[in-house]
Motif scaffolding. Sequence first.
Motif, mmCIF file in Angstrom:
data_model
loop_
_atom_site.group_PDB
_atom_site.id
_atom_site.type_symbol
_atom_site.label_atom_id
_atom_site.label_comp_id
_atom_site.label_asym_id
_atom_site.label_seq_id
_atom_site.Cartn_x
_atom_site.Cartn_y
_atom_site.Cartn_z
ATOM 1 N N LYS A 72 0.870 -1.256 -0.148
ATOM 2 C CA LYS A 72 0.121 0.026 -0.010
ATOM 3 C C LYS A 72 0.990 1.143 0.089
ATOM 4 C CE LYS A 72 -4.203 -1.787 2.382
ATOM 5 N NZ LYS A 72 -5.047 -1.639 3.432
ATOM 6 N N ALA A 73 1.926 1.218 0.627
ATOM 7 C CA ALA A 73 2.839 2.335 0.987
ATOM 8 C C ALA A 73 3.355 2.773 -0.751
ATOM 9 C CB ALA A 73 4.068 2.133 1.633
ATOM 10 N N GLN A 74 3.826 1.618 -1.537
ATOM 11 C CA GLN A 74 4.424 1.753 -2.641
ATOM 12 C C GLN A 74 3.392 2.109 -3.850
ATOM 13 O OE1 GLN A 74 6.833 -1.612 -3.994
ATOM 14 N NE2 GLN A 74 8.489 -1.071 -2.448
ATOM 15 N N VAL A 75 2.015 1.303 -3.754
ATOM 16 C CA VAL A 75 0.963 1.773 -4.807
ATOM 17 C C VAL A 75 -0.140 2.831 -4.381
ATOM 18 C CG1 VAL A 75 -0.664 0.522 -6.126
ATOM 19 C CG2 VAL A 75 1.346 -0.625 -5.632
ATOM 20 N N GLU A 76 -0.090 3.705 -5.297
ATOM 21 C CA GLU A 76 -1.149 4.791 -4.914
ATOM 22 C C GLU A 76 -2.381 4.624 -5.607
ATOM 23 O OE1 GLU A 76 0.828 8.438 -5.698
ATOM 24 O OE2 GLU A 76 2.577 8.058 -4.459
ATOM 25 N N VAL A 77 -2.840 3.560 -6.002
ATOM 26 C CA VAL A 77 -4.430 3.190 -6.492
ATOM 27 C C VAL A 77 -5.020 2.377 -5.701
ATOM 28 C CG1 VAL A 77 -3.186 3.445 -9.030
ATOM 29 C CG2 VAL A 77 -3.477 1.293 -7.643
#
Length: 107
Positions: A72-77
């Motif tokens: 979740k910290a790496q992906v912003e979708v």
Amino acid sequence: MAILNKTKAAKAETAPKTEAVKAEAPKAEKAPAKKPAARKAPAKKAAAPVVTLTVQYMGKEMTQQAMVEAVKAQVEVEIKTLDLYAKPEEAAVYYVVNGDITGKVEF
């Protein structure tokens, strides 16, 4: 007057016949009302068990929740589906988000 007497006599003869027919007709008995079958309560589905996954390898460990948070910290979708692939020998977790976004998270 003879005519009047004949009509009265005819009426008197027909009246008992109608009564006799009425008396002969059996009375319709009401069938006992059927009670509706009691509905069974729907079977309760067993709740899904709470699962926690921890990968341990060569003194390192990472829980499933920590893996999800790292992704979740790496992906912003918005994440609808998330597939995780832990490779302890590489100290990494590979992921696929929503079927098309891929990446890697280090332990």
